[in-house]
Scaffold this active site. Structure first.
Site, PDB file in Angstrom:
ATOM      1  NE  ARG A  64      14.196  -3.294   4.419  1.00  0.00           N
ATOM      2  CZ  ARG A  64      13.285  -3.074   5.346  1.00  0.00           C
ATOM      3  NH1 ARG A  64      12.376  -2.120   5.168  1.00  0.00           N
ATOM      4  NH2 ARG A  64      13.271  -3.804   6.452  1.00  0.00           N
ATOM      5  CB  ILE A 111      -3.910  -5.926  -1.937  1.00  0.00           C
ATOM      6  CG1 ILE A 111      -3.952  -5.741  -3.455  1.00  0.00           C
ATOM      7  CG2 ILE A 111      -3.538  -7.358  -1.556  1.00  0.00           C
ATOM      8  CD1 ILE A 111      -4.865  -6.682  -4.194  1.00  0.00           C
ATOM      9  CE1 TYR A 112      -5.885  -6.011   6.581  1.00  0.00           C
ATOM     10  CE2 TYR A 112      -7.316  -7.941   6.432  1.00  0.00           C
ATOM     11  CZ  TYR A 112      -6.545  -7.067   7.189  1.00  0.00           C
ATOM     12  OH  TYR A 112      -6.412  -7.266   8.538  1.00  0.00           O
ATOM     13  N   GLY A 138       0.460  -1.074   0.501  1.00  0.00           N
ATOM     14  CA  GLY A 138       1.082  -0.278   1.541  1.00  0.00           C
ATOM     15  C   GLY A 138       0.089   0.618   2.265  1.00  0.00           C
ATOM     16  CB  ILE A 146       5.748  -7.341   1.310  1.00  0.00           C
ATOM     17  CG1 ILE A 146       5.556  -8.061   2.650  1.00  0.00           C
ATOM     18  CG2 ILE A 146       4.583  -7.667   0.381  1.00  0.00           C
ATOM     19  CD1 ILE A 146       4.286  -7.674   3.393  1.00  0.00           C
ATOM     20  CB  CYS A 155     -14.135 -12.048   6.946  1.00  0.00           C
ATOM     21  SG  CYS A 155     -15.146 -12.357   8.415  1.00  0.00           S
ATOM     22  CG  HIS A 178       3.690  -0.968  12.689  1.00  0.00           C
ATOM     23  ND1 HIS A 178       4.501   0.120  12.452  1.00  0.00           N
ATOM     24  CD2 HIS A 178       3.242  -1.358  11.469  1.00  0.00           C
ATOM     25  CE1 HIS A 178       4.536   0.384  11.161  1.00  0.00           C
ATOM     26  NE2 HIS A 178       3.788  -0.511  10.540  1.00  0.00           N
ATOM     27  CG  HIS A 226       1.367 -12.193  11.817  1.00  0.00           C
ATOM     28  ND1 HIS A 226       1.800 -11.085  12.494  1.00  0.00           N
ATOM     29  CD2 HIS A 226       1.566 -11.945  10.504  1.00  0.00           C
ATOM     30  CE1 HIS A 226       2.235 -10.184  11.619  1.00  0.00           C
ATOM     31  NE2 HIS A 226       2.111 -10.698  10.399  1.00  0.00           N
ATOM     32  CD  GLU A 227       5.739 -12.647   8.366  1.00  0.00           C
ATOM     33  OE1 GLU A 227       6.916 -13.033   8.173  1.00  0.00           O
ATOM     34  OE2 GLU A 227       5.303 -11.573   7.914  1.00  0.00           O
ATOM     35  CB  THR A 275       2.175  -6.364  11.699  1.00  0.00           C
ATOM     36  OG1 THR A 275       1.609  -6.074  10.421  1.00  0.00           O
ATOM     37  CG2 THR A 275       1.100  -6.259  12.769  1.00  0.00           C
TER      38      THR A 275
END
Length: 351
Positions: free
Chosen positions: A205, A291-292, A268, A180, A112, A48, A68-69, A45
């Protein structure tokens, strides 16, 4: 009174790139906690946002601190915060939710409808200090490696995706060997999957995925997947699919090799809609689950898995001081990286 300042990595321009800037130190309000940042990790993210794609332009404003990590320690408590103390090691759930919708009331905060994301919709963790609500704080045991905890947010995505289904004895296909996807492979091995196959077109990878214990890490353009399945003893197809790539071709191939009644987690995000054969999905009884984010319980599962022996250090490929963040983003953008960790506590390297 003169306002105290700190270093932060911000979105400084309406275009590509990020900058290191001096910004005011955020002070905790009622019910909030201030965190002194120790380590952060770069997420897709963040890339991006660096590249300033259409999604980023819709969510992030110029001048905002991103990231955010992270992992750090409590450095100040806002009014009304109880049961916490200065110096405790912490991370935090990056999705700040409303707390009163149906999903929040039933413990499904990941759904949410009014979520505000740290480092996306509000100032983030690529800074010396961060402020978040007390309810988003996650206490971290001292025996956990801070480099690993720095990407617990991403680890949580992988945990949510992989542990959506019972895995012991199952055959798992993972499409997309980004960080991930690679972490998810390690979770599947830890949780007792029988066979784990991961596909990607990036050999770097794929090599990282092999370090996480997969049975096969293959390029789908050069490997015949049905032949590989026969070699591994899969008679009816894969039981569980974890779609991490967002690529339509990868998802369609996954659908073709699932056993009837198979279950698929979709994490993804793609660049646009893809066409599917609904008759195939219905006729074969496939289950698809979007999944979110993370479930709050995933944070406890992550800590327990690492303490129980799940080694995620092979996923870390680069470490830099935060003043060298450009090197970290260059590594991520190249595709030849796993997780990139930035250090916010050590002295800056000399030129």
């Amino acid at each position: 009174m003169e306002q105290k300042m700190m270093d932060a990595i911000i979105k400084h321009v309406d275009g590509e790139g990020l900058a290191l800037a001096r910004v005011p130190i955020p002070e905790p309000g009622p019910g909030e906690v201030q965190i002194k940042i120790h380590k952060t990790a770069i997420c897709g993210t963040d890339v991006h946002i660096y590249q300033w794609n259409e999604w980023s332009r819709q969510h992030v404003h110029v001048g905002q601190t991103i990231g955010h990590e992270y992992v750090g320690e409590i450095s100040a408590l806002g009014d009304g915060v109880t049961g916490l103390k200065i110096g405790q090691k912490v991370s935090g759930e990056g999705h700040i939710t409303c707390g009163h919708c149906r999903n929040c009331h039933t413990g499904n905060i990941q759904w949410c409808k009014d979520t505000v994301s740290v480092g996306v919709d509000r100032d983030g963790a690529f800074a010396e200090y961060l402020v978040i609500p007390e309810r988003n704080l996650i206490l971290i045991d001292d025996d956990l490696d801070e480099d690993v905890v720095s990407f617990f947010d991403a680890f949580g995505n992988a945990t949510h995706t992989a542990l959506q289904w019972l895995l012991p004895g199952e055959d798992v296909l993972i499409t997309g060997a980004g960080p991930i996807g690679i972490i998810a492979a390690g979770i599947c091995r830890y949780a007792g999957a029988r066979r784990i196959v991961i596909t990607d077109m990036n050999e770097y990878r794929l090599s990282l995925a092999r370090k996480m214990g997969v049975d096969r890490a293959v390029n789908p353009l050069t490997t015949d997947l049905p032949a590989l399945m026969k070699e591994l003893g899969l008679k009816e197809g894969f039981d569980v699919g974890l779609e991490m790539s967002g690529a339509g071709a990868a998802f369609k191939q996954m659908l073709s090799v699932m056993r009837n009644g198979g279950k698929i987690s979709l994490l993804g995000l793609g660049n646009g809609p893809i066409q599917l054969d609904m008759n195939e999905i219905i006729g074969r009884g496939l289950t698809l689950q979007g999944i979110y984010g993370r479930k709050m319980d995933n944070w406890h599962q992550m800590a327990y898995m690492v303490q129980g022996g799940l080694d995620l250090t092979p996923v870390i490929t680069h470490r830099f001081h935060y003043t060298e963040f450009q090197k970290g983003f260059d590594a991520m953008i190249s595709g030849n990286s796993g997780k990139v960790v930035l250090d916010w506590t050590s002295p800056a390297p000399t030129k």
